[in-house]
Write a protein that holds these residues in place. Structure first.
Motif, PDB file in Angstrom:
ATOM      1  N   TRP A 128       2.954  -4.850  18.909  1.00  0.00           N
ATOM      2  CA  TRP A 128       4.289  -4.543  18.393  1.00  0.00           C
ATOM      3  C   TRP A 128       4.682  -3.138  18.791  1.00  0.00           C
ATOM      4  N   ARG A 129       5.900  -3.023  19.341  1.00  0.00           N
ATOM      5  CA  ARG A 129       6.506  -1.726  19.654  1.00  0.00           C
ATOM      6  C   ARG A 129       7.891  -1.700  19.025  1.00  0.00           C
ATOM      7  N   LEU A 184       0.842  -1.195   0.000  1.00  0.00           N
ATOM      8  CA  LEU A 184       0.000   0.000   0.000  1.00  0.00           C
ATOM      9  C   LEU A 184       0.876   1.242   0.000  1.00  0.00           C
ATOM     10  N   ARG A 185       0.377   2.312  -0.575  1.00  0.00           N
ATOM     11  CA  ARG A 185       1.046   3.597  -0.428  1.00  0.00           C
ATOM     12  C   ARG A 185       0.527   4.244   0.850  1.00  0.00           C
ATOM     13  N   ILE A 186       1.355   4.228   1.896  1.00  0.00           N
ATOM     14  CA  ILE A 186       0.997   4.838   3.172  1.00  0.00           C
ATOM     15  C   ILE A 186       1.704   6.186   3.232  1.00  0.00           C
ATOM     16  N   TRP A 187       0.939   7.236   3.063  1.00  0.00           N
ATOM     17  CA  TRP A 187       1.509   8.582   2.934  1.00  0.00           C
ATOM     18  C   TRP A 187       1.572   9.256   4.298  1.00  0.00           C
ATOM     19  N   VAL A 188       2.772   9.571   4.742  1.00  0.00           N
ATOM     20  CA  VAL A 188       2.995  10.277   6.012  1.00  0.00           C
ATOM     21  C   VAL A 188       3.922  11.455   5.709  1.00  0.00           C
ATOM     22  N   PRO A 189       3.384  12.552   5.207  1.00  0.00           N
ATOM     23  CA  PRO A 189       4.248  13.677   4.826  1.00  0.00           C
ATOM     24  C   PRO A 189       4.860  14.356   6.047  1.00  0.00           C
ATOM     25  N   GLY A 190       6.040  14.920   5.845  1.00  0.00           N
ATOM     26  CA  GLY A 190       6.660  15.723   6.891  1.00  0.00           C
ATOM     27  C   GLY A 190       7.425  14.950   7.936  1.00  0.00           C
ATOM     28  N   ILE A 191       7.855  13.726   7.645  1.00  0.00           N
ATOM     29  CA  ILE A 191       8.697  12.994   8.607  1.00  0.00           C
ATOM     30  C   ILE A 191      10.050  13.693   8.680  1.00  0.00           C
ATOM     31  N   ALA A 192      10.398  14.178   9.852  1.00  0.00           N
ATOM     32  CA  ALA A 192      11.594  15.004  10.000  1.00  0.00           C
ATOM     33  C   ALA A 192      12.794  14.172  10.430  1.00  0.00           C
ATOM     34  N   PRO A 193      13.978  14.450   9.880  1.00  0.00           N
ATOM     35  CA  PRO A 193      15.198  13.771  10.339  1.00  0.00           C
ATOM     36  C   PRO A 193      15.429  14.016  11.823  1.00  0.00           C
ATOM     37  N   ARG A 194      15.956  13.012  12.501  1.00  0.00           N
ATOM     38  CA  ARG A 194      16.292  13.055  13.929  1.00  0.00           C
ATOM     39  C   ARG A 194      15.060  13.078  14.838  1.00  0.00           C
ATOM     40  N   SER A 195      13.854  12.996  14.257  1.00  0.00           N
ATOM     41  CA  SER A 195      12.652  12.968  15.084  1.00  0.00           C
ATOM     42  C   SER A 195      12.388  11.549  15.559  1.00  0.00           C
ATOM     43  N   GLU A 196      11.722  11.423  16.692  1.00  0.00           N
ATOM     44  CA  GLU A 196      11.397  10.092  17.203  1.00  0.00           C
ATOM     45  C   GLU A 196      10.444   9.375  16.259  1.00  0.00           C
ATOM     46  N   TRP A 197       9.512  10.122  15.623  1.00  0.00           N
ATOM     47  CA  TRP A 197       8.590   9.455  14.706  1.00  0.00           C
ATOM     48  C   TRP A 197       9.293   9.030  13.421  1.00  0.00           C
ATOM     49  N   GLY A 198      10.370   9.714  13.058  1.00  0.00           N
ATOM     50  CA  GLY A 198      11.175   9.248  11.936  1.00  0.00           C
ATOM     51  C   GLY A 198      11.775   7.891  12.230  1.00  0.00           C
ATOM     52  N   GLU A 199      12.332   7.717  13.428  1.00  0.00           N
ATOM     53  CA  GLU A 199      12.882   6.422  13.824  1.00  0.00           C
ATOM     54  C   GLU A 199      11.782   5.363  13.899  1.00  0.00           C
ATOM     55  N   PHE A 200      10.621   5.767  14.406  1.00  0.00           N
ATOM     56  CA  PHE A 200       9.509   4.816  14.528  1.00  0.00           C
ATOM     57  C   PHE A 200       9.101   4.280  13.162  1.00  0.00           C
ATOM     58  N   TYR A 201       8.883   5.181  12.195  1.00  0.00           N
ATOM     59  CA  TYR A 201       8.427   4.724  10.881  1.00  0.00           C
ATOM     60  C   TYR A 201       9.506   3.939  10.142  1.00  0.00           C
ATOM     61  N   GLU A 222      11.644   1.881  11.535  1.00  0.00           N
ATOM     62  CA  GLU A 222      11.641   0.526  12.087  1.00  0.00           C
ATOM     63  C   GLU A 222      10.354  -0.214  11.729  1.00  0.00           C
ATOM     64  N   LEU A 223       9.228   0.501  11.723  1.00  0.00           N
ATOM     65  CA  LEU A 223       7.961  -0.123  11.350  1.00  0.00           C
ATOM     66  C   LEU A 223       8.000  -0.632   9.910  1.00  0.00           C
ATOM     67  N   ALA A 224       8.509   0.199   8.998  1.00  0.00           N
ATOM     68  CA  ALA A 224       8.578  -0.191   7.590  1.00  0.00           C
ATOM     69  C   ALA A 224       9.478  -1.396   7.391  1.00  0.00           C
ATOM     70  N   THR A 225      10.608  -1.430   8.107  1.00  0.00           N
ATOM     71  CA  THR A 225      11.537  -2.552   7.990  1.00  0.00           C
ATOM     72  C   THR A 225      10.932  -3.836   8.545  1.00  0.00           C
ATOM     73  N   GLU A 226      10.284  -3.724   9.693  1.00  0.00           N
ATOM     74  CA  GLU A 226       9.736  -4.904  10.371  1.00  0.00           C
ATOM     75  C   GLU A 226       8.627  -5.571   9.554  1.00  0.00           C
ATOM     76  N   PHE A 227       7.753  -4.772   8.922  1.00  0.00           N
ATOM     77  CA  PHE A 227       6.576  -5.337   8.261  1.00  0.00           C
ATOM     78  C   PHE A 227       6.590  -5.131   6.745  1.00  0.00           C
ATOM     79  N   ASP A 228       7.732  -4.708   6.219  1.00  0.00           N
ATOM     80  CA  ASP A 228       7.881  -4.544   4.771  1.00  0.00           C
ATOM     81  C   ASP A 228       6.806  -3.608   4.212  1.00  0.00           C
ATOM     82  N   LEU A 229       6.690  -2.433   4.839  1.00  0.00           N
ATOM     83  CA  LEU A 229       5.677  -1.456   4.448  1.00  0.00           C
ATOM     84  C   LEU A 229       6.288  -0.369   3.574  1.00  0.00           C
TER      85      LEU A 229
END
Length: 333
Positions: free
Chosen positions: A302-303, A189-206, A208-215
């Protein structure tokens, strides 16, 4: 140097609009403008440039901001030193529609006597928020420094809440009729999350999420705000995004957007709270207790690797966990 002018500058820089700063400070926009103009004359530089969306810091303004914050924090500490507990409990949230803000509002509705000041620091790097906690500018922040070794010495961090993710889609999306989804159904799926900022915690979250579930997490394009994102979802048959189950979103009825829970496992965004270990605000304990009383989510969860569930830990946990102890101290668990 006029400390009211410095405070006006700091709030305008953080909120991005003079009117919002004026509303928070309880003065007129003209008063804020005059204070900042006087400060600029005293410093001999321009601190802001005006834009269609409000004001933005100049290079000199960016250089001055951390020092201005220190001035404001020093003044607040001086006042607090002679009037302990008199200032409102100031807590930073990621957004005023975020799960943290929603839960804080629920708490305040049950305890309207609480003097609470909910703010949103305009920063992406959680270490900046940690520095604001250390300086006393805010009492606590719902941010996560994923490597606790980078926390300032007197700033503690506890895991307080898990926000389960939902897929948000328009009515023409192929998954729009689903009642629940497993992570495997999100692949390709195209999961659009605009504005993911470098060094942000949500950047790290996404990441790892993408790697874990091949998103396929698509962060392309600037973030023009929730309204533009929701409009795009309503008009699209193939774009989706991820939102927190408690995040508050409002859209026109004709958008007919669908929020679909993700299960087996439930994907959760872990939320931490940072606060000073020395003399924390007396109102903070009740807030932490309120979050601790939230019901855990049943079933598999999953965390990301840098998080752990409240009250649980294992040998791989890298997050500092602590609690406010009696008499204002802090116990490290």
């Amino acid at each position: 140097m006029d400390t009211k002018a410095v405070r006006s500058f700091v709030r305008a820089a953080e909120l991005g609009q003079l009117q919002h700063a004026a509303d928070e400070l309880g003065v007129t926009q003209q008063a804020v403008s005059k204070r900042i103009a006087a400060l600029e004359r005293e410093l001999g530089v321009r601190l802001f440039t005006r834009t269609a969306r409000g004001v933005e810091l100049t290079l000199d303004g960016r250089a001055f901001l951390p020092h201005a914050r220190s001035i404001v924090a020093a003044v607040d500490r001086a006042i607090t030193a002679i009037r302990p507990g008199s200032r409102a409990l100031r807590i930073d949230v990621l957004g005023l529609r975020s799960a943290q803000a929603v839960i804080l509002h629920d708490y305040w509705r049950s305890h309207p006597e609480t003097d609470l000041d909910v703010v949103t620091l305009r920063v992406d790097d959680p270490r900046v928020a940690a520095a604001a906690v250390e300086a006393g500018e805010i009492d606590a922040s719902f941010r996560t420094v994923t490597d606790p070794g980078l926390l300032p010495r007197d700033v503690h961090m506890i895991h307080v809440f898990d926000s389960p993710l939902e897929l948000l889609v328009g009515p023409r999306h192929p998954l729009a009729s689903a009642r629940t989804l497993t992570p495997s159904r999100l692949r390709k799926l195209r999961i659009w999350v605009p504005g993911i900022a470098p060094r942000s915690e949500w950047g790290e979250f996404y990441d790892e999420l993408a790697t874990e579930f091949d998103l396929r997490i698509d962060a392309a394009g600037p973030n023009f705000g929730d309204e533009v994102l929701l409009d795009a979802l309503a008009d699209s048959a193939d774009v989706a995004t991820l939102v927190g189950a408690r995040d508050r979103y409002v859209w026109p009825a004709n958008h007919d957007l669908r929020r679909i829970p993700i299960v087996n496992p439930t994907l959760v965004y872990p939320l931490s709270l940072m606060f000073r270990g020395t003399n924390p605000h007396p109102g903070l304990r009740a807030i932490i207790d309120h979050f601790a009383g939230l019901k855990p989510f049943p079933g598999a969860v999953w965390r990301p690797s840098w998080a752990t569930a409240p009250g649980r830990g294992d040998g791989n946990n890298r997050q500092t966990r602590s609690r406010i102890a009696p008499f204002g101290g802090t116990e490290i668990l």
